[in-house]
Design a protein around this motif. Sequence first.
Motif, short mmCIF file in Angstrom:
data_model
loop_
_atom_site.label_atom_id
_atom_site.label_comp_id
_atom_site.label_asym_id
_atom_site.label_seq_id
_atom_site.Cartn_x
_atom_site.Cartn_y
_atom_site.Cartn_z
N PRO A 31 0.15 -1.34 0.27
CA PRO A 31 -0.32 -0.32 0.10
C PRO A 31 0.52 1.58 0.06
O PRO A 31 0.47 2.14 -0.67
CB PRO A 31 -1.02 -0.08 1.21
CG PRO A 31 -0.45 -1.66 1.86
CD PRO A 31 0.32 -2.13 1.09
N PHE A 35 0.26 3.83 -3.07
CA PHE A 35 0.37 5.45 -2.25
C PHE A 35 2.02 6.05 -3.16
O PHE A 35 0.99 7.43 -3.87
CB PHE A 35 0.18 5.78 -0.87
CG PHE A 35 0.40 6.95 -0.38
CD1 PHE A 35 -0.87 7.89 -1.09
CD2 PHE A 35 1.20 7.42 -0.13
CE1 PHE A 35 -0.71 8.79 -0.96
CE2 PHE A 35 0.85 8.90 0.44
CZ PHE A 35 -0.38 9.82 -0.33
N THR A 39 1.19 8.91 -6.36
CA THR A 39 1.87 10.73 -5.74
C THR A 39 2.34 10.75 -6.68
O THR A 39 2.50 12.32 -6.55
CB THR A 39 1.70 10.29 -4.92
OG1 THR A 39 0.05 10.15 -3.73
CG2 THR A 39 1.86 12.11 -3.65
#
Length: 176
Positions: A31, A35, A39
């Motif tokens: 995760p 992320f 991003t």
Amino acid sequence: MTHGIRTDTHTPYAGGGGDWRDTATRYALLPLRIFLGVTFIYAGLDKLTDSAFLKDSGAGSIGDMMRGVRDSSAIPALVDLSLKSPVGFGYAIAFGELAVGIGTLIGLLARLAALGGALISLSLWLTVSWSSDPYYYGNDLPYLMAWIPLILAGASVFSVDAALRGRRRRRGGSFR
């Protein structure tokens, strides 16, 4: 009498066996990888497609932003260096974020990509968000800390690195 150390259950990555803890360990950083990868890809593309950002001056430009943080940064000399060519610096940050994001997301040279992400976050923390008061309002320091586990562990699952490791293992032996 033995005291509490179980040596029969820990098979962290070999062959995928083990219990739910081994599986959780294998997938724990996924995760975070997703992320940070998404991003940083978004941040790089956002900079590259923002016509105002990649200019020497004007509202929303990299030049005005760097001039605005120069006196409050931890390393004004780094800001001065970026001000020699603000547009070039803006492109370098944008392409750096894009490369780091792609490398992290697909797990290609994952530790190197994470190191690049940490260096970008460190440089932004020491320049752009250094004056945030209290310090935890600045977003670059948490990003810097988030990169550290990926620098240490790399990308263990769903990654190009893991596929290449598996391929080398099948061809040449059992080294990691």
